[in-house]
Design a protein around this motif. Structure first.
Motif, PDB file in Angstrom:
ATOM      1  N   HIS A   1       0.829  -1.210   0.000  1.00 50.23           N
ATOM      2  CA  HIS A   1       0.000   0.000   0.000  1.00 50.23           C
ATOM      3  C   HIS A   1       0.866   1.264   0.000  1.00 50.23           C
ATOM      4  CE1 HIS A   1      -4.309  -0.931   0.279  1.00 50.23           C
ATOM      5  NE2 HIS A   1      -3.992  -2.018   0.950  1.00 50.23           N
TER       6      HIS A   1
ATOM      7  N   HIS B   1     -17.333  -0.335   2.824  1.00 51.35           N
ATOM      8  CA  HIS B   1     -16.676  -1.382   2.047  1.00 51.35           C
ATOM      9  C   HIS B   1     -17.315  -1.493   0.652  1.00 51.35           C
ATOM     10  CE1 HIS B   1     -14.433  -4.891   1.175  1.00 51.35           C
ATOM     11  NE2 HIS B   1     -15.310  -5.794   1.555  1.00 51.35           N
TER      12      HIS B   1
ATOM     13  N   ASN C   1      -4.019  -7.388  -3.907  1.00 51.68           N
ATOM     14  CA  ASN C   1      -3.083  -8.184  -3.101  1.00 51.68           C
ATOM     15  C   ASN C   1      -3.579  -9.630  -2.975  1.00 51.68           C
ATOM     16  OD1 ASN C   1      -5.199  -7.747  -1.375  1.00 51.68           O
ATOM     17  ND2 ASN C   1      -4.081  -6.404   0.004  1.00 51.68           N
TER      18      ASN C   1
ATOM     19  N   GLY D   1     -11.024  -1.791   4.246  1.00 47.94           N
ATOM     20  CA  GLY D   1      -9.979  -2.726   3.855  1.00 47.94           C
ATOM     21  C   GLY D   1      -8.725  -2.056   4.385  1.00 47.94           C
TER      22      GLY D   1
ATOM     23  N   TYR E   1     -19.667 -14.042   3.759  1.00 43.88           N
ATOM     24  CA  TYR E   1     -18.748 -13.019   3.279  1.00 43.88           C
ATOM     25  C   TYR E   1     -17.923 -12.558   4.477  1.00 43.88           C
ATOM     26  CZ  TYR E   1     -16.988  -8.956   0.785  1.00 43.88           C
ATOM     27  OH  TYR E   1     -16.161  -8.050   0.190  1.00 43.88           O
ATOM     28  N   PRO E   2     -16.611 -12.394   4.292  1.00 45.42           N
ATOM     29  CA  PRO E   2     -15.774 -12.074   5.449  1.00 45.42           C
ATOM     30  C   PRO E   2     -16.190 -10.793   6.174  1.00 45.42           C
ATOM     31  CG  PRO E   2     -14.414 -12.587   3.524  1.00 45.42           C
ATOM     32  CD  PRO E   2     -15.829 -12.498   3.051  1.00 45.42           C
ATOM     33  N   ILE E   3     -16.249 -10.856   7.459  1.00 46.38           N
ATOM     34  CA  ILE E   3     -16.355  -9.645   8.282  1.00 46.38           C
ATOM     35  C   ILE E   3     -15.954  -9.995   9.710  1.00 46.38           C
ATOM     36  CG2 ILE E   3     -18.815  -9.889   8.908  1.00 46.38           C
ATOM     37  CD1 ILE E   3     -18.879  -6.715   8.479  1.00 46.38           C
TER      38      ILE E   3
ATOM     39  N   ILE F   1     -17.710  -6.913  -3.429  1.00 46.29           N
ATOM     40  CA  ILE F   1     -18.870  -6.212  -2.864  1.00 46.29           C
ATOM     41  C   ILE F   1     -19.225  -4.942  -3.640  1.00 46.29           C
ATOM     42  CG2 ILE F   1     -17.567  -4.891  -1.141  1.00 46.29           C
ATOM     43  CD1 ILE F   1     -19.841  -5.533   0.857  1.00 46.29           C
TER      44      ILE F   1
ATOM     45  N   ARG G   1     -20.919  -5.962  16.402  1.00 50.27           N
ATOM     46  CA  ARG G   1     -19.739  -5.100  16.550  1.00 50.27           C
ATOM     47  C   ARG G   1     -20.229  -3.676  16.653  1.00 50.27           C
ATOM     48  NH1 ARG G   1     -16.417  -5.372  10.971  1.00 50.27           N
ATOM     49  NH2 ARG G   1     -16.628  -3.129  10.743  1.00 50.27           N
TER      50      ARG G   1
ATOM     51  N   PRO H   1     -22.105  -3.788   9.448  1.00 55.21           N
ATOM     52  CA  PRO H   1     -22.544  -3.358   8.117  1.00 55.21           C
ATOM     53  C   PRO H   1     -22.981  -4.543   7.252  1.00 55.21           C
ATOM     54  CG  PRO H   1     -20.164  -3.023   8.377  1.00 55.21           C
ATOM     55  CD  PRO H   1     -20.706  -3.397   9.718  1.00 55.21           C
TER      56      PRO H   1
ATOM     57  N   GLY I   1      -9.439  -1.720  -2.257  1.00 58.48           N
ATOM     58  CA  GLY I   1      -8.832  -3.036  -2.398  1.00 58.48           C
ATOM     59  C   GLY I   1      -9.525  -3.853  -3.477  1.00 58.48           C
ATOM     60  N   ASP I   2      -8.947  -4.998  -3.795  1.00 59.36           N
ATOM     61  CA  ASP I   2      -9.534  -5.866  -4.816  1.00 59.36           C
ATOM     62  C   ASP I   2     -10.885  -6.435  -4.367  1.00 59.36           C
ATOM     63  OD1 ASP I   2      -8.049  -7.128  -2.873  1.00 59.36           O
ATOM     64  OD2 ASP I   2      -7.147  -8.604  -4.182  1.00 59.36           O
ATOM     65  N   GLY I   3     -11.007  -6.732  -3.068  1.00 60.18           N
ATOM     66  CA  GLY I   3     -12.292  -7.217  -2.566  1.00 60.18           C
ATOM     67  C   GLY I   3     -13.346  -6.134  -2.683  1.00 60.18           C
TER      68      GLY I   3
ATOM     69  N   TYR J   1      -8.450 -10.720   0.847  1.00 65.43           N
ATOM     70  CA  TYR J   1      -8.975  -9.750   1.799  1.00 65.43           C
ATOM     71  C   TYR J   1      -7.952  -9.629   2.916  1.00 65.43           C
ATOM     72  CZ  TYR J   1     -13.560 -10.401  -0.393  1.00 65.43           C
ATOM     73  OH  TYR J   1     -14.602 -10.456  -1.261  1.00 65.43           O
ATOM     74  N   ALA J   2      -7.227  -8.556   2.903  1.00 67.02           N
ATOM     75  CA  ALA J   2      -6.129  -8.445   3.861  1.00 67.02           C
ATOM     76  C   ALA J   2      -6.618  -8.036   5.243  1.00 67.02           C
ATOM     77  CB  ALA J   2      -5.093  -7.462   3.346  1.00 67.02           C
TER      78      ALA J   2
ATOM     79  N   THR K   1      -9.306  -8.271   6.905  1.00 70.74           N
ATOM     80  CA  THR K   1     -10.069  -9.230   7.707  1.00 70.74           C
ATOM     81  C   THR K   1      -9.274 -10.502   7.993  1.00 70.74           C
ATOM     82  OG1 THR K   1     -11.127  -9.674   5.585  1.00 70.74           O
ATOM     83  CG2 THR K   1     -12.418  -8.502   7.220  1.00 70.74           C
TER      84      THR K   1
END
Ligand code: TPP
Ligand code: SF4
Ligand code: MG
Lengths: 264, 189, 363
Positions: free
Chosen positions: A28, A73, A126, A55, C35-37, A104, C114, C88, A97-99, A129-130, A132
């Protein structure tokens, strides 16, 4: 105490918030250096709005001496489109970011590219998902292990790595600028970003730059492995170079932008 | 000390405070105590001070986090400042002797029962190996807290590092010696 | 279910996110979409590691809108499908969950609250009570279990699947970042060995026989032409929801018999509230405690039956009045002062509750 930027720092970097908050060896910082230099060279510090995604890009919310908005996000592009539509004299940069860009926020990327919105989008690829903690992203390479592809990415079940610039290049109208750079060639990356900013300033169209970047923390790589991953594995899958430039435009007029935001 | 102990551990990223916390809480659980461990986490924890909250009790643990700790272990200069909110009138502050000056600067003199400076870093370098610094600290905590049996701690250590010990038996020795050294430092304080 | 994930009882010391995975496995969950969170990530991490061993499935979607709708799809296909989210992500998921509510689909969602609003913190809060109970453009016909310990995370994850499939309302396990990340002891077990039957599932689509020939086609919809049509659908759902309330509501009480001060809390804060009772009683304050385990439906009758001799009610929560408002609604007509100890996004300790009660009541 007066804080002045060190000579090697781009002028637009905010010295008070350095050293920055990224992990050692993170890509970054390099992308942001390229962006900073491009902004310096174009002399647009006074009218640039910087938007960062959620991100690791969110760590840039106080990175520059620029008016900055940290959005949600994947939502940075529409927030900046909203600004640009009513304040066309501003230069807006969406840093994500790419994610955020390809998963999303993909709907916003596709639709704003299709509308040729006058925004400059920089996507830091990258391959996961960095922030997270290293889950699979649309860009994760085939066979690559992540927290949600613990046995390696199976492309039969999860698809092939998403080619962002290629996608944008195939849908954006004339006037768009699309390129893919890498942190292993900062000069070139800076030039791509600079062209992407100029393209917006000239009112040509959508501008999109993907930067291949490093995440040694989640890749669990040392310096040598990190660079090898970018220069070999990533570059092989994600070709470096310009995909669309506005000069390829053969017919028609440039879009003009009037001060009230209406386009002709 | 009573059968209800609240411990805060704080240090830099690589110092292994989270693993110490995990081992202690698991050892406590194995010896029949109720125990609860929670790390701090946030978006900027990389580069920030890493903090672990551990509670060991003979009754159920009421809340995951707490304010005033019984024992605070701060392993770095920045950690000394970071743990300030958890230090009350009876808290024992344990820290590495290399940051004596920082403690003096921030807290002045806390008094003999309330501070314990341990030469763990030096000891790790001279007597064992720098990489088992955190195991010395683990020993210190066990010694100070006077709650856990050493064998339960060894068991928890074994569960975590057993696979490494199996590959390299000198590693096991090193870890056990570090644990013992730390224990001696902490015991009776 | 070919391989039983858990045989006999096992005591373990693990994180809440791991406990949830074991709960889902024990309940016979078939697939997780997600989905990641933070702080739910490790649910996906553990689940994906165990997927091949127990022949389960996982799909990482492009966002929570998709995670919600794929879960809806899995349920329509007759599978025990679930997802997990927070903050979110929970906001985005409401679109799909509002469809699930309209169509009575037994989705199971784990919410690890959260700090909010917006991206807020990744850490902890109780600020997703309104959203989880009443999110979406509907009436909140949902079932929401608020857990307070790892044992409950395990028990109620199993129960959530069963309640969902039995009564066909979207069901939630409302947890939080603390419970996700902390380690504490838990006993995991095979529910069937404990006499808990796992509710069977049912496909709503893709049924045997040729539609229109051998059977009526399944024509499922969520849109209605006339006001009255919609009104009748919602009315009948409400009626059914109201008729099952008494079978679903759960709550806990402590020292309420002679209580003059009633402390109300839910989730992890209820642990602190319960602990505060003893210290308040030591100081001569007759305190008692009430904890709704189901936030939807709310144990209103149980609460009302407790308050006749209560002089003060204190609601403690890591939010700014979300539980307090529910309590007030359910005590309409009672003339008891309700005071909130409201700490949005902050943890609450027993000492803080004790001090607050003493100060507020000038005792
Ligand atoms: C609606 C919503 N869902 C999920 C998240 C959690 N989240 C925060 S950052 C992130 C991933 C970021 O990955 P990427 O965009 O690739 O950026 P990187 O961190 O890799 O630079 C996710 C999923 C969120 N903040 N909001
Ligand atoms: S996690 Fe990866 S992308 Fe994020 S700051 Fe660290 S190295 Fe950079
Ligand atoms: Mg990324």
């Amino acid at each position: 105490m007066e804080v002045t930027a060190q000579p090697q720092m781009p002028k637009v970097w905010r010295a008070e918030t350095k050293p920055h908050k990224f992990c050692p060896g993170c890509g970054h910082g390099i992308v942001l250096k390229a962006l900073g230099k491009a902004i310096d060279e174009l002399n647009i510090q006074h009218n640039t709005i910087f938007g960062c995604d959620i991100g690791c890009s969110l760590l840039t919310w106080d990175f520059f001496n620029l008016d900055t908005i940290q959005t949600h996000h994947g939502r940075t592009i529409p927030v900046l489109v909203g600004i640009k539509r009513v304040r066309p004299e501003l230069v807006v940069v969406s840093y994500m970011g790419d994610g955020g860009a390809y998963a999303i926020g993909a709907q916003h990327l596709v639709s704003s590219a299709n509308r040729n919105e006058l925004v400059t989008v920089i996507v830091v690829n990258n391959t996961q998902y960095a922030m997270t903690g290293g889950q699979m992203a649309p860009t994760t390479l085939p066979g690559q292990k992540t927290e949600t592809s613990p046995y390696g990415r199976d492309i039969k079940l999860t698809g092939k790595p998403m080619l962002g610039p290629e996608l944008v290049a195939s849908i954006a109208p004339e006037g768009a600028y699309v390129a893919r750079g890498t942190v292993s060639n900062v000069m070139q990356l800076k030039n791509f970003i600079k062209k992407g900013l100029e393209n917006q300033i000239k009112g040509n169209g959508f501008s999109f730059i993907e930067a291949l970047s490093a995440c040694p923390t989640n890749w669990r790589t040392n310096a040598a492995e990190t660079w090898s991953f970018i220069e070999n594995e990533m570059s092989e899958y994600f070709p470096i170079g310009e995909l669309r430039t506005p000069d390829e435009k053969k017919v028609g007029e440039k879009r003009k932008v009037t001060s009230n935001g209406a386009k002709h | 000390m009573g059968q209800n102990i609240k411990i805060v551990l704080a240090g830099e990223g690589g110092q292994g405070v989270q693993s110490i916390a995990e081992i202690i809480s698991e050892a406590a659980y194995n010896s029949g105590f109720q125990s609860l461990y929670i790390p701090n986490f946030g978006v900027e924890q990389r580069g920030g001070v890493s903090v672990a909250f551990v509670q060991i009790s003979d009754q159920s643990v009421d809340a995951p986090k707490f304010i005033i700790a019984d024992i605070v272990i701060a392993l770095s200069r920045r950690a000394i400042e970071r743990v300030k909110p958890y230090i009350g009138e009876k808290t024992l502050l344990v820290y590495d002797s290399s940051v004596d000056d920082e403690v003096e600067k921030i807290y002045g003199k806390l008094g003999e029962n309330r501070q314990l400076s341990i030469p763990a870093l030096e000891m790790a370098q001279k007597e064992v190996h720098p990489r088992v610094f955190n195991i010395i600290i683990l020993g210190v905590v066990v010694g100070v807290a006077e709650l856990l049996e050493k064998k339960d701690v060894e068991q928890a250590l074994e569960r975590r590092l057993g696979h490494k010990f199996a590959q390299d038996s000198s590693l096991k020795n090193l870890n056990y010696r570090a644990l013992e050294l730390g224990y001696q430092l902490g015991q009776g304080k | 279910m070919d391989i039983k994930p858990i045989q006999d009882e096992k005591r373990a010391f693990m994180t809440g996110n791991e406990v949830i995975v074991w709960g889902a496995l024990a309940a016979g969950a078939d697939i997780m979409y997600g989905y990641p969170i933070t702080p739910q990530n490790e649910i996906m991490h553990y689940w994906t590691r165990l997927v091949p061993k127990y022949k389960k499935d996982f799909l990482q979607t492009e966002d929570e809108i998709s995670a919600g709708f794929t879960t809806v799809g899995g349920v329509l296909a007759g599978k025990r499908a679930f997802t997990a989210t927070a903050g979110p992500g929970n906001v985005l998921m409401q679109e799909a969950l509002s469809m699930a509510e309209m169509m009575r689909l037994p989705t199971v969602v784990i919410v690890t609250q959260r700090g909010g609003p917006s991206t807020g913190t990744v850490i902890y809060s109780q600020q997703e009570v309104n959203l989880t109970c009443f999110g979406g453009n509907g009436e909140g016909l949902r079932i929401v279990y608020s857990t307070s310990s790892h044992q409950e995370l395990f028990n109620y994850t199993i129960k959530a699947f069963n309640t969902a499939w039995k009564y066909r309302f979207p069901t939630f396990v409302l947890s939080d970042g603390y419970q996700s990340k902390m380690r504490e002891p838990v006993t995991i077990y095979d529910p069937e060995e404990k006499g808990i039957t796992i509710e069977p599932t049912e496909s709503l689509l893709g049924l045997p026989g040729t539609p229109g020939v051998e059977r009526d086609p399944a024509h499922l919809r969520n849109t209605y032409n006339l006001e009255d049509e919609l009104y009748n659908v919602v009315k009948s759902s409400v009626k059914e929801y109201n008729s099952i309330i008494s079978k679903i509501v759960e709550y806990d009480t402590y020292a309420v018999e002679d209580a003059k001060v009633l402390i109300i809390a839910h989730g992890v804060v209820s642990r602190a509230a319960k602990a505060a009772i003893s210290s308040l009683r030591e100081k001569g304050i007759k305190a008692g405690y009430f904890r709704p385990i189901t936030l939807r439906p709310f144990p209103d009758e149980a609460l009302r039956s407790l308050v006749d001799n209560v002089d003060h009610i204190v609601v403690a929560e890591s939010a700014y009045g979300q539980l307090e408002n529910i309590v007030k609604n359910n005590l309409y007509g009672f003339n008891i002062p309700i005071i909130g100890y409201l700490r949005p996004g902050m943890g609450i300790t027993p000492e803080e509750i004790t001090d607050f009660v003493k100060a507020e009541l000038s005792l």
